[in-house]
Scaffold this active site. Structure first.
Site, PDB file in Angstrom:
ATOM      1  CG  ASP A 308      40.777  32.096   5.244  1.00 23.21           C
ATOM      2  OD1 ASP A 308      39.745  31.516   5.606  1.00 23.21           O
ATOM      3  OD2 ASP A 308      41.387  32.914   5.958  1.00 23.21           O
ATOM      4  CG  ASP A 508      45.265  36.195   6.892  1.00 24.53           C
ATOM      5  OD1 ASP A 508      44.385  35.325   7.082  1.00 24.53           O
ATOM      6  OD2 ASP A 508      45.245  37.314   7.430  1.00 24.53           O
ATOM      7  CG  ASP A 512      44.168  30.085   6.448  1.00 24.61           C
ATOM      8  OD1 ASP A 512      43.120  29.425   6.493  1.00 24.61           O
ATOM      9  OD2 ASP A 512      44.209  31.323   6.515  1.00 24.61           O
TER      10      ASP A 512
END
Length: 766
Positions: A308, A508, A512
């Site tokens: 990400d 994080d 996600d």
């Protein structure tokens, strides 16, 4: 009962040793009958222990290879070899003790986290601090943390503090935190007593989350360990067949007993789990919590990494990058920022925190704000030092005409993908604050380290727009970029990549969590708190240093290899010994002693997993860390001066072309920026050379230092040669030099942050 659970291995070992030695002493004195009786008693002790372990395994509905040890002990009594039985008993006792001690040592780092969890807090009251159980802390409580005490819950500092965050980050150097900064539970106050406001309860605090993660890590077995158990069970019929064949072919039951004596697969039973647990322990020491052996094995097998962007490759929090002021020149950039930050002290908005932090970094004196009114989603207004200050979106400044310079700043922000906060002073547009989520300095280094650790494909998966994601992907060095992704899109991409190779997903945020749970290994960044993503992940980084992931992968692969080697060596030696025993060349007593040596060798190999291996994280001497942090502070302080270079160039757009701002800028560049660059050349470059291997690693940065000084010298000579007002061609040359200098400075700063300042964790926090 609790005492027995804690001491049973030691008690068993001591009893077996004393009985064996007593029997040996009696044999030396010539009382062979008494010696045999003592050894037989030792053998019966071993039988009792083996029987207890077999019963416990049966209650768990598990097969157990202890049946071989039980048959070996029974066989020694049957064939009249009580000394062999006593040695087997000592082997079992020493194996149990070695396993208990080795696992205790391997789990030490994990257990230490849970054992030091804060249990009490001191609530600040009008009558003074009162000690209360940490479970009674509520959000909003004002707490006192004395020198050397552990911060009990997550909170916001009410004053500056010096904190030892090594329990969570692994970094031994205390860090300084400013008033208003958030701190996490579990860290230690390394300075004078501080006060903070609790922002979570104890149960929801960072350290409580870390302890839960540790408990999960301790509760799981690795697939390799389970495979070792199955292999060990498959070893049982092979052993019985070989022992039976030796007896049937020779008619000598002693050979069968000798085969059973050396066949106990202790290397599989002990070495594999010890190596795996050692790897988990080793990773925990560097701030990486691996939730069990299964996660460690899957981490070792990972080949495709999905990342990400926000909070992983970027800092995850906005930082002020520039202050654009109006062309009227009524306020300088610092004064505009001071007024804005003074007002934003009253706001809890994430952009307000970034603005206040930037003002404090520039050491600006903030004033109290009055008549503060905040309209959520639009902006905030109030009175600061007699001025009416308004901050917010352009739509939040309704009724105030937007001049051309402000529209230009808005367009520039769109091109740079920056956030904008518009500032009006006394109902007159005065400036624009530009903020962005900066790239982590160590992100490119992490991607390179991951590739050397065995990752063959790196994929950037983000919900951000394509142009921003592509720019980050190019800088970091990924293979593929997927932008505008929803949580469902991320989940689908993880499943697609998983079809081709084992995957590792790093994120994080709460969005996600589905992708982290679906990946072969989910890795969550929890340096700022344990969230849903950390609960869903298999691996959790409690350090704000993503290069630790590459080290964790190296550790996982090394420990898995050590487990394989220890098992292969132990089982190979045991197999050879079984064949020798079946051939009649290894009597039961000698076989028992040999098997003891094989067990010790296999466990010793497994314990090498605790020894530090190859790592990408560079460990610096404390003196070098102190120097780096000091130079980085100066580095941050000259950042506004770098942005001023472009601002001065932008302002030279319409006649009459005043050179006073250019001359003032040149004076600042000579006094501050060049002095800083020379200090870096003298102090920073040697540290970088020592840490990264030779002067060649610093040559590019040293060349840029020289180029910066050269360009400032050229600009200085050009401005000094001009008399009176410059013409259009003169201004064109000045702007060309200014923009060129700005580009060189921006690139140079990025190279320094990636190449050397990223070696310490503190600069990664904006």
């Amino acid at each position: 009962m609790r005492w027995w659970k804690q001491r049973r291995e030691q008690t068993f070992f001591v009893a077996a040793t004393l009985l064996l030695l007593t029997g040996s002493g009696l044999a030396v004195l010539g009382t062979q009958q008494a010696a045999n009786a003592t050894w037989a008693a030792t053998t019966f002790l071993g039988l009792a222990y083996s029987t207890a372990t077999l019963i416990a395994a049966a209650r768990r509905h598990e097969a157990s290879v202890d049946v071989i040890a039980w048959l070996a002990l029974f066989g020694t009594l049957w064939v009249g070899e009580p000394l062999a039985g006593a040695v087997i008993t000592l082997m079992l006792a020493s194996g149990a003790l070695l396993e208990a001690r080795a696992q205790a040592r391997a789990r030490r780092e994990l257990s230490a986290l849970a054992e030091r969890a804060p249990r009490n807090a001191r609530r600040d009251t009008a009558a003074g601090p009162i000690e209360i159980p940490v479970g009674e802390v509520i959000i909003g409580d004002r707490l006192v943390v004395g020198s050397g005490e552990i911060v009990p819950v997550d909170g916001r500092l009410l004053g500056p503090a010096v904190l030892d965050e090594s329990a969570l980050t692994g970094e031994p150097i205390p860090v300084e935190r400013r008033a208003g900064e958030d701190v996490r539970s579990g860290i230690v106050n390394a300075g004078q007593a501080v006060r903070l406001t609790a922002t979570t309860t104890a149960e929801a605090s960072t350290y409580a989350g870390v302890v839960r993660l540790v408990e999960q890590a301790q509760a799981q077995n690795a697939p390799f360990v389970r495979l070792a158990d199955r292999v060990a069970l498959a070893f049982v019929p092979v052993t019985l067949l070989l022992a039976g064949a030796a007896w049937a072919l020779t008619g000598d039951p002693v050979r069968a007993v000798a085969v059973l004596v050396v066949a106990t697969p202790c290397p599989l039973l002990l070495a594999a789990p010890i190596a795996i647990i050692s790897g988990i322990s080793r990773a925990a020491r560097t701030g990486v919590i691996i939730k069990g052996g299964s996660a460690l094995e899957r981490l070792a097998a990972g080949r495709v990494l999905l990342l990400d962007k926000t909070g992983t490759l970027t800092a995850g929090r906005p930082a002020l990058t520039d202050v654009v002021i109006s062309g009227s020149g009524d306020l300088c950039a610092d004064e505009l920022l001071r007024l804005a930050a003074s007002l934003d002290q009253s706001s809890a908005h994430v952009l307000a925190a970034a603005i206040v932090t930037a003002a404090r970094d520039r050491r600006l004196r903030l004033s109290p704000a009055e008549q503060v009114v905040e309209h959520h989603g639009q902006g905030i207004q109030g009175v600061v030092d007699g001025h009416r200050v308004r901050l917010g979106k352009a739509t939040g400044l309704a009724g105030i005409p937007m001049p051309a310079w402000m529209r230009h700043a808005r367009r520039r922000a769109a091109l740079d993908n920056s956030l904008t906060v518009f500032v009006a002073i006394d109902d007159v547009p005065a400036g624009v604050l530009l903020l962005e989520d900066p790239l982590r300095p160590q992100a490119p280094r992490m991607v390179r380290a991951l590739r050397t650790a065995g990752i063959t494909r790196v994929v950037l998966v983000t919900g951000d727009r394509a142009d921003t994601a592509d720019a980050v992907g190019r800088v970091v060095g990924v293979d593929t970029v997927h932008a505008d992704c929803s949580p469902a899109d991320k989940l689908a991409l993880v499943r697609e990549e998983q079809l081709h190779a084992p995957t590792i997903m790093v994120g994080d945020g709460i969005n996600d969590a589905p992708a982290l749970a679906a990946a072969g290994v989910g890795v969550a960044l929890a340096a700022r708190g344990v969230t849903a993503s950390a609960e869903a992940a298999d691996v959790v980084l409690t350090v704000d240093r993503i290069t630790a992931l590459a080290d964790a992968i190296l550790t996982a692969r090394r420990c898995r290899t050590i487990a394989l080697v220890s098992v292969a060596v132990g089982m190979g030696l045991s197999s050879v010994a079984m064949l020798v025993a079946a051939a009649g060349h290894l009597p039961p007593v000698a076989g028992a002693m040999l098997q003891e040596g094989i067990d010790v060798a296999a466990i010793a190999i497994a314990l090498t997993a605790l020894i530090p291996g190859r790592a990408h994280t560079v460990r610096l001497p404390s003196g070098d860390v102190t120097t780096l942090l000091r130079l980085y502070t100066e580095h941050q302080q000259v950042r506004p001066l770098v942005e001023q270079v472009r601002t001065v160039a932008d302002d030279l757009d319409l006649p009459p072309y005043a050179l006073r701002p250019v001359r003032e800028l040149l004076e600042q560049l000579r006094e501050r920026l060049l002095a800083h660059e020379r200090a870096e050349e003298a102090e920073l470059m040697p540290i970088m050379a020592r840490a990264l291997g030779g002067a060649e690693t610093t040559s590019a940065l040293s060349r840029t230092h020289a180029e910066i000084e050269h360009q400032i010298g050229r600009l200085h000579r050009l401005v000094d040669d001009l008399a009176g007002l410059p013409d259009v061609e003169d201004v064109t040359d000045i702007r060309r030099l200014l923009y060129g200098l700005y580009a060189v400075l921006r690139l140079h700063n990025a190279q320094e942050e990636e190449g050397v300042f990223s070696l310490v964790s503190q600069p990664s926090t904006p």
